[in-house]
Design an enzyme around this catalytic site. Structure first.
Site, PDB file in Angstrom:
ATOM      1  N   ARG A  90     -25.249  -0.185   7.716  1.00  0.00           N
ATOM      2  CA  ARG A  90     -25.141  -1.622   7.517  1.00  0.00           C
ATOM      3  C   ARG A  90     -25.519  -2.412   8.760  1.00  0.00           C
ATOM      4  NH1 ARG A  90     -19.662  -2.953   4.621  1.00  0.00           N
ATOM      5  NH2 ARG A  90     -20.912  -3.584   2.861  1.00  0.00           N
ATOM      6  N   GLU A 136     -19.567  -3.952  10.636  1.00  0.00           N
ATOM      7  CA  GLU A 136     -20.446  -3.068  11.405  1.00  0.00           C
ATOM      8  C   GLU A 136     -21.555  -3.831  12.114  1.00  0.00           C
ATOM      9  OE1 GLU A 136     -18.353  -0.722   8.286  1.00  0.00           O
ATOM     10  OE2 GLU A 136     -19.544  -2.575   8.253  1.00  0.00           O
ATOM     11  N   LYS A 140       0.845  -1.183   0.000  1.00  0.00           N
ATOM     12  CA  LYS A 140       0.000   0.000   0.000  1.00  0.00           C
ATOM     13  C   LYS A 140       0.886   1.241   0.000  1.00  0.00           C
ATOM     14  CE  LYS A 140      -4.452   1.367   1.895  1.00  0.00           C
ATOM     15  NZ  LYS A 140      -5.498   1.065   2.893  1.00  0.00           N
TER      16      LYS A 140
END
Length: 624
Positions: free
Chosen positions: A397, A369, A284
Site C-alpha cells: 500500500r 502504511e 473485543k
C-alpha cells in the site's frame, strides 16, 4: 425447541429473521460458544469475531443479503456472518486447503459482497456499491462495518469526503477501543470523547422530537436551530466531524444489545434520508475472559487448549519477527539515530522489545502504511536511521511513497519486510509474494533475504551501517532446522556443491533454500549432480554470480514470489546479456490460484516443493 440448539436450525439468513429478540440473544450465546470451541481447534481470528456477534446477528435480522450488501473492513470479524449464511459446517477446515476462507470471499458465497484482507477499504468500496445501486435503480442498502482502528488510515477520510447524498449507505463504526495494536493518535482520542458523553445525543433527540410534535411553530424553530447547531454542538460537545462530513450520526450504541441494534437498524432501513453513521461500542474478545483481557494475544491464533492457556507476559516462541525485534532493540542502544516504525503491528513485527527499551524512538502510526513510509523518509532526510517494519502484504500500500519519497532521494530508510514469501492460513489477501518484484524494479534498493536467524542478525546490523534505501525480507514463523545448521557466511551468496561434477544449477533464496537443498539430494539419488546457489543478497544480483553460472548446461531458478518482475527474471536477463547458452527455467508463484493452505501445500501446488524441483531438474536436463 425440544433441546435442539438454535444454531442447528440456522441454515440461511432467512432463518434468523423468524427469531424473536429472546431467541436472538440465545443464538448469540450459542455462536460465541461455537466460535471459541471451533477456533481453538483450527486457529484463526478470535477476539475480533467474539466482539461482533450481536452486531452481525442484528444486521441479518433486519437486512437481506445479497440484495443488501455487507462490506467488512479487513474482514477479520466475518465469522458470524459466515455461520449465518450457511457455512457453519465448513469451520472444521477454516483457513485450510479446500476449506472456507478466513476472510469474505465473493467466490465462496453470494453473501460476501467484497474481498477484505486489508484495512480502510470498506467505506470506499461501499460508496461505490451504493452509487451503483442508485445508477441501476436497484433496491437495498449497503452497510460498511468499519473498525475504529481503520480510522488511523487516510482512505477512510477520502471516502467520507465523497458520500454525497447516498441515503442507501450505512456505516457502522465498530468501536472496540483497539485495533490489532492499541489505537493511537488524535482520532482515538476523539472517539474516546464520543464514547464518554452520549448525553448530547439524547438531548438532541428529545428536543427534535418535541419540536416535531409542536404545531405551526415547531418546524420553523427546528429549521432555525439547524443554522446554529454546529456552534451549539461545539460549545457542548465537540462532536461535529461525522455530521459535518455529511452523515446522520447515531450513537454511541451498545454493540452487545442485539435487541437495541435490531430496532435501530429496522428504523433506519425503512426511513433513511442521508448517509447514516452508527457508532457501536463493542468489547473485543467478548465472552471469553482471556481474549477480553488480552485481545491482541487472541487476535490471530493457532490452535490452543482453552483449559491450558499460555501467559501472554511470557516471551513468545522464537520466530524471525522476535529475533529481528530483539536484535534491533539491542542495536538501537548503540546508535541513537535508529528509530522503529510500524503500522498497528507492534507485536506482530516483534517491535515490542524496541518499544520497551527506546519508547521515544518508537512510532506506531496505525493502519497508515503510506504515512509510515513518508514519515520515515522525513526522519532520514534529517539525519535519523529509520527502520520501517511492515508485513509484505501491507507494504504494497505504500509503493508510491517508496518510489517517490524514498527512492528518488536515495534516503537511508531500511524496510524490514515481515511475512515475506508464502504465508499459511490467511490465503490470497496476505501472501508476501510481490515485495521482491516491486523493490527490485528500483535500482537504488539493496534487497537481502536471509534464510535463518544468524543471517538475519548479521545483515540487519550490516544494513544499518550502510546508506541508501534497503530492504531486509524474511518469512513468517521460525527458522527451519536444516537452514539453521547453515549458520551465516556473510557472503552475498553461497554455493553448495554436489559430490560430483554438476551440469545443473538450482538457484534460490530465503526459506525456499530448504526445498532446493532437499531437491538436490533427491536428484543425487537418481545419479544427477546439482549445485545449489543460495542467494542472500538478491538485488542487485551479486557480483560474479552470472560468471559462476555460465558453465552449467541447465539452470533452474525457484522463488516464493511472483514470476513477472521476480528475481528469476532479473537473473535470466543478466545471463542473456552475457551470452549464456544454458537451458533456463524459472519456477515461481503464479498471480492466480492463490488460496488458503499450509506453506508446504502451497509449495507443492506451485511446483516449489523438493520433489517437484527434482523432477523439473531431471526433465530440464533430459535425464531418463
Amino acid at each position: 425447541m425440544n433441546g435442539t440448539r438454535l444454531l442447528d436450525t440456522i441454515h440461511s439468513p432467512a432463518d434468523v429473521k423468524r427469531l424473536d429478540f429472546g431467541q436472538l440473544q440465545e443464538l448469540c450465546a450459542e455462536i460465541r460458544a461455537f466460535l471459541i470451541d471451533s477456533v481453538s481447534k483450527t486457529g484463526g481470528h478470535l477476539s475480533s469475531n467474539l466482539g461482533t456477534i450481536e452486531l452481525t446477528v442484528a444486521l441479518h435480522k433486519v437486512f437481506a443479503t445479497p440484495s443488501d450488501k455487507f462490506v467488512w473492513d479487513v474482514g477479520h470479524q466475518c465469522y458470524t456472518h459466515k455461520i449465518l449464511t450457511g457455512r457453519r459446517e465448513g469451520f472444521d477446515r477454516l483457513r485450510m486447503l479446500g476449506g472456507i476462507s478466513g476472510f469474505p470471499s465473493p467466490r465462496e458465497s453470494e453473501h460476501d459482497a467484497f474481498i477484505a484482507g486489508h484495512g480502510n477499504t470498506s467505506l470506499s468500496a461501499a460508496i461505490g456499491m451504493a452509487q451503483a445501486k442508485k445508477l441501476r435503480h436497484e433496491p437495498g442498502k449497503v452497510i460498511a462495518v468499519v473498525g475504529d482502528g481503520a480510522f488511523t488510515g487516510g482512505m477512510i477520510y477520502e471516502g467520507m469526503n465523497n458520500i454525497r447524498s447516498l441515503n442507501n449507505l450505512i456505516v457502522v463504526l465498530n468501536d472496540n477501543k483497539m485495533s490489532i495494536s492499541k489505537n493511537v493518535g488524535s482520532v482515538a482520542q476523539y472517539l474516546t470523547q464520543l464514547r464518554t458523553s452520549p448525553r448530547y445525543f439524547k438531548a438532541k433527540r428529545d428536543v427534535e422530537s418535541l419540536l416535531d410534535s409542536t404545531p405551526v411553530v415547531g418546524g420553523a424553530i427546528k429549521a432555525g436551530i439547524q443554522t446554529v447547531k454546529s456552534a451549539f454542538r461545539r460549545s457542548l460537545y465537540h462532536s461535529t466531524m461525522f455530521e459535518e462530513m455529511g452523515f446522520q450520526y447515531v450513537g454511541p450504541v451498545d454493540g452487545h444489545d442485539v435487541k437495541e441494534l435490531s430496532m435501530l437498524f429496522d428504523a433506519y432501513r425503512q426511513e433513511q434520508s442521508a448517509p447514516l453513521f452508527v457508532h457501536v461500542l463493542t468489547i473485543k474478545g467478548k465472552g471469553f475472559t482471556p481474549a477480553e483481557q488480552n485481545p491482541g494475544e487472541f487476535h490471530g491464533v493457532s490452535a490452543f487448549d482453552v483449559n491450558h492457556l499460555t501467559d501472554p507476559d511470557v516471551a513468545p516462541d522464537s520466530s524471525f519477527s522476535t529475533v529481528f525485534g530483539q536484535q534491533l532493540a539491542q542495536l538501537a542502544g548503540q546508535d541513537e539515530r535508529i528509530c522503529a516504525i510500524t503500522a498497528a503491528m507492534k507485536y506482530g513485527t516483534g517491535l515490542q522489545y524496541f518499544y520497551k527499551q527506546h519508547k521515544s524512538r518508537f512510532f506506531d502510526v496505525g493502519m497508515a502504511e503510506q504515512h509510515a513510509v513518508t514519515f520515515a523518509a522525513g526522519l532520514a532526510a534529517n539525519g535519523m536511521r529509520p527502520v520501517v517494519s511492515i508485513y509484505s502484504t501491507f507494504l504494497q500500500r505504500g509503493y508510491d511513497q517508496i518510489i517517490h519519497d524514498v527512492n528518488l532521494q536515495r534516503l537511508s530508510v531500511l524496510f524490514a519486510v515481515d511475512r515475506a514469501g508464502l504465508v499459511p492460513g490467511d490465503g490470497e489477501t496476505h501472501q508476501g509474494i510481490y515485495d521482491a518484484a516491486f523493490f527490485s524494479e528500483l535500482d537504488s534498493f539493496q534487497i537481502v533475504s536471509p534464510c535463518n536467524y544468524a543471517e538475519l542478525a548479521y545483515w540487519l546490523e550490516r544494513l544499518l551501517l550502510e546508506d541508501g534505501p534497503r530492504a531486509l525480507r524474511y518469512p513468517r514463523g521460525a527458522e527451519d532446522e536444516a537452514l539453521a545448521a547453515l549458520d551465516c557466511s556473510g557472503l552475498e551468496y553461497d554455493v553448495f556443491r554436489a559430490e560430483g561434477p554438476a551440469d545443473a544449477a538450482l538457484v534460490t533464496y530465503g526459506a525456499q533454500a530448504k526445498e532446493a537443498l532437499a531437491a538436490a539430494k533427491l536428484a543425487a539419488q537418481q545419479g544427477v549432480c546439482v549445485d545449489v546457489y543460495k542467494l542472500t543478497v538478491i538485488h542487485p544480483l551479486p557480483q560474479g554470480l552470472c560468471d559462476a553460472l555460465g558453465g552449467y548446461r541447465s539452470i533452474l531458478f525457484a522463488e516464493e514470489g511472483v514470476r513477472g518482475g521476480g528475481i528469476g527474471e532479473h537473473l535470466a536477463a543478466a545471463l542473456l546479456e552475457r551470452g549464456c547458452n544454458a537451458s533456463y527455467r524459472h519456477i515461481a508463484v503464479p498471480n492466480n490460484g492463490l488460496t488458503h493452505a499450509s506453506v508446504d501445500e502451497l509449495r507443492a501446488r506451485f511446483g516449489l516443493d523438493a520433489a517437484s524441483l527434482a523432477a523439473a531438474i531431471m526433465k530440464q536436463g533430459d535425464v531418463k
